[in-house]
Write a protein that holds these residues in place. Structure first.
Motif, PDB file in Angstrom:
ATOM      1  N   LYS A   2     -11.826  12.369  -9.177  1.00 47.71           N
ATOM      2  CA  LYS A   2     -10.596  12.993  -8.720  1.00 47.71           C
ATOM      3  C   LYS A   2      -9.964  12.092  -7.671  1.00 47.71           C
ATOM      4  CE  LYS A   2      -8.658  17.263  -6.869  1.00 47.71           C
ATOM      5  NZ  LYS A   2      -8.959  18.626  -6.378  1.00 47.71           N
ATOM      6  N   SER A   3      -8.779  11.620  -7.945  1.00 51.34           N
ATOM      7  CA  SER A   3      -8.123  10.693  -7.037  1.00 51.34           C
ATOM      8  C   SER A   3      -7.510  11.433  -5.849  1.00 51.34           C
ATOM      9  CB  SER A   3      -7.033   9.919  -7.782  1.00 51.34           C
ATOM     10  OG  SER A   3      -7.578   9.149  -8.819  1.00 51.34           O
ATOM     11  N   SER A  31      -8.316  -2.336 -18.197  1.00 52.82           N
ATOM     12  CA  SER A  31      -7.970  -3.455 -17.321  1.00 52.82           C
ATOM     13  C   SER A  31      -7.843  -2.993 -15.874  1.00 52.82           C
ATOM     14  CB  SER A  31      -6.685  -4.138 -17.797  1.00 52.82           C
ATOM     15  OG  SER A  31      -5.610  -3.228 -17.890  1.00 52.82           O
ATOM     16  N   ALA A  32      -7.375  -1.771 -15.648  1.00 50.42           N
ATOM     17  CA  ALA A  32      -7.269  -1.236 -14.288  1.00 50.42           C
ATOM     18  C   ALA A  32      -8.655  -1.101 -13.656  1.00 50.42           C
ATOM     19  CB  ALA A  32      -6.565   0.114 -14.303  1.00 50.42           C
ATOM     20  N   ARG A  33      -9.596  -0.591 -14.429  1.00 47.72           N
ATOM     21  CA  ARG A  33     -10.932  -0.388 -13.877  1.00 47.72           C
ATOM     22  C   ARG A  33     -11.653  -1.711 -13.628  1.00 47.72           C
ATOM     23  NH1 ARG A  33     -11.869   5.149 -17.164  1.00 47.72           N
ATOM     24  NH2 ARG A  33     -11.220   6.512 -15.467  1.00 47.72           N
ATOM     25  N   HIS A  71       2.046   6.986 -18.491  1.00 42.01           N
ATOM     26  CA  HIS A  71       1.261   5.772 -18.264  1.00 42.01           C
ATOM     27  C   HIS A  71       0.981   5.572 -16.774  1.00 42.01           C
ATOM     28  CE1 HIS A  71      -0.108   1.648 -18.424  1.00 42.01           C
ATOM     29  NE2 HIS A  71       0.921   1.248 -17.702  1.00 42.01           N
ATOM     30  N   ILE A  72       1.995   5.736 -15.939  1.00 39.30           N
ATOM     31  CA  ILE A  72       1.807   5.578 -14.497  1.00 39.30           C
ATOM     32  C   ILE A  72       0.778   6.577 -13.986  1.00 39.30           C
ATOM     33  CG2 ILE A  72       2.945   5.752 -12.239  1.00 39.30           C
ATOM     34  CD1 ILE A  72       5.546   4.849 -13.716  1.00 39.30           C
ATOM     35  N   ALA A  73       0.886   7.823 -14.433  1.00 43.34           N
ATOM     36  CA  ALA A  73      -0.067   8.853 -14.015  1.00 43.34           C
ATOM     37  C   ALA A  73      -1.477   8.499 -14.464  1.00 43.34           C
ATOM     38  CB  ALA A  73       0.354  10.209 -14.584  1.00 43.34           C
ATOM     39  N   ALA A  78      -6.860   6.776 -13.001  1.00 46.19           N
ATOM     40  CA  ALA A  78      -8.027   6.004 -13.414  1.00 46.19           C
ATOM     41  C   ALA A  78      -8.466   4.993 -12.371  1.00 46.19           C
ATOM     42  CB  ALA A  78      -7.732   5.278 -14.726  1.00 46.19           C
ATOM     43  N   ALA A  79      -7.528   4.460 -11.616  1.00 43.80           N
ATOM     44  CA  ALA A  79      -7.836   3.334 -10.736  1.00 43.80           C
ATOM     45  C   ALA A  79      -8.575   3.736  -9.480  1.00 43.80           C
ATOM     46  CB  ALA A  79      -6.542   2.610 -10.366  1.00 43.80           C
ATOM     47  N   ASP A  80      -8.294   4.928  -8.958  1.00 45.44           N
ATOM     48  CA  ASP A  80      -8.849   5.352  -7.672  1.00 45.44           C
ATOM     49  C   ASP A  80      -8.504   4.338  -6.578  1.00 45.44           C
ATOM     50  OD1 ASP A  80     -10.189   7.193  -6.087  1.00 45.44           O
ATOM     51  OD2 ASP A  80     -12.117   6.182  -6.294  1.00 45.44           O
ATOM     52  N   LEU A  81      -7.312   3.776  -6.691  1.00 40.42           N
ATOM     53  CA  LEU A  81      -6.763   2.820  -5.741  1.00 40.42           C
ATOM     54  C   LEU A  81      -5.276   3.117  -5.602  1.00 40.42           C
ATOM     55  CD1 LEU A  81      -8.186  -0.633  -6.996  1.00 40.42           C
ATOM     56  CD2 LEU A  81      -8.833   0.540  -4.881  1.00 40.42           C
ATOM     57  N   PRO A  82      -4.631   2.593  -4.554  1.00 40.20           N
ATOM     58  CA  PRO A  82      -3.169   2.706  -4.509  1.00 40.20           C
ATOM     59  C   PRO A  82      -2.552   1.982  -5.704  1.00 40.20           C
ATOM     60  CG  PRO A  82      -4.045   2.036  -2.375  1.00 40.20           C
ATOM     61  CD  PRO A  82      -5.172   1.938  -3.350  1.00 40.20           C
ATOM     62  N   VAL A  83      -1.580   2.622  -6.343  1.00 46.81           N
ATOM     63  CA  VAL A  83      -0.905   2.026  -7.500  1.00 46.81           C
ATOM     64  C   VAL A  83       0.597   2.019  -7.259  1.00 46.81           C
ATOM     65  CG1 VAL A  83      -0.340   2.324  -9.950  1.00 46.81           C
ATOM     66  CG2 VAL A  83      -2.697   2.650  -9.161  1.00 46.81           C
TER      67      VAL A  83
END
Length: 287
Positions: A2-3, A31-33, A71-73, A78-83
């Motif tokens: 959960k981000s 690729s994000a992960r 896609h942005i969501a 998925a990234a658990d980082l700032p996007v």
């Protein structure tokens, strides 16, 4: 997983206060992960990289708004980082449309978003400056109304759209966008030290994003010395992946050769990475 989007947004803002960081551009969850695994502090979507993955051109009618928001969501979750969201021209020409679409983009969980001044029309590739400024003001007002703390990046597309005086016009536009409320300034295209230094100096103390989409000989340390705060790569990573695919596929089709597979990462290595990555996030069976 959960981000925590509030934490991601605070972290993203902090990253822009000093130093220089790289914000690479994934085009899908995998690729994000992997970029997260490499230790990058933040990521950015790429409209063109995503468009290519959907079999669409990177153009005004390439990827519909709903698909881009999804896609942005997906990447933000998925990234658990700032996007940072590459939100093209806000999917609208009028400021009112930009306001509404930015509101929806904020709801994806993005920590930042960029709005460009490219019209998508080859006959008039850039919005006239008064309208371009009003569009940035609309994006600023939308973000402020959300109280989400999302960072606003304003893009001047002069280099990419063939303006006869790209440096001077980029600076003129970026200064106007800064006054209109942009947090970060971005003129994709310049690759010389002189142009990058001039842009950074002209909008200081606002942070500047520099695009590195080709091997110009400049390194991250060079860009930091020039005063860049953030370095993105646009579609370059996606195109690098496409390059390997195209070369291998063409060799099969034209030569009957499988030489293009030489040096490829093994399935075992990728499977091992994604297995451990799933464990890290507490996911099971790709869920």
């Amino acid at each position: 997983m959960k981000s925590d989007f509030g934490l991601a947004r605070a972290t993203f803002r902090k990253l822009h206060e000093s130093g220089c960081f790289v914000i690479p551009n994934p085009w899908d969850i995998g690729s994000a992960r992997y970029l997260r695994h490499l230790g990058f502090p933040a990521l950015a979507t790429t409209s063109s990289g995503f468009a290519f993955s959907r079999g669409r051109p990177d153009s005004a009618d390439g990827v519909p708004l709903e698909a881009m928001l999804a896609h942005i969501a997906e990447i933000a979750a998925a990234a658990d980082l700032p996007v940072n969201a590459d939100f093209t021209n806000g999917y609208a020409h009028a400021p009112e449309g930009v306001f509404e679409n930015v509101r929806r983009c904020v709801e994806t969980g993005a920590a930042g978003l960029s709005i460009e001044d490219s019209t998508g029309d080859a006959a008039r590739p850039l919005y006239e400056l008064p309208l371009a400024v009003e569009r940035i003001r609309a994006a600023r007002a939308s973000i402020d109304a959300s109280a989400a703390g999302v960072l606003l990046t304003a893009r001047a597309e002069c280099y990419l759209r063939g303006h006869p005086e790209p440096l001077g016009e980029s600076i003129r536009r970026l200064q106007a966008y800064a006054e209109a409320g942009a947090d970060v300034l971005y003129a994709p295209g310049p690759s010389s030290r002189e142009d990058i230094r001039a842009i950074v100096g002209a909008v200081s103390p606002k942070p500047v994003n520099v695009l590195m989409s080709a091997n110009t000989g400049l390194r991250v340390s060079d860009l930091a010395e020039l005063g860049a705060r953030r370095v993105s790569v646009g579609s370059a990573l996606a195109r690098a992946a496409w390059t390997g695919f195209l070369q291998a596929a063409r060799a099969i089709a034209t030569e009957g050769s499988f030489a293009g597979f030489e040096g490829s990462v093994s399935g075992a290595e990728l499977n091992g990475f994604f297995t451990e990555d799933a464990k890290r996030d507490g996911r099971k069976n790709g869920g």
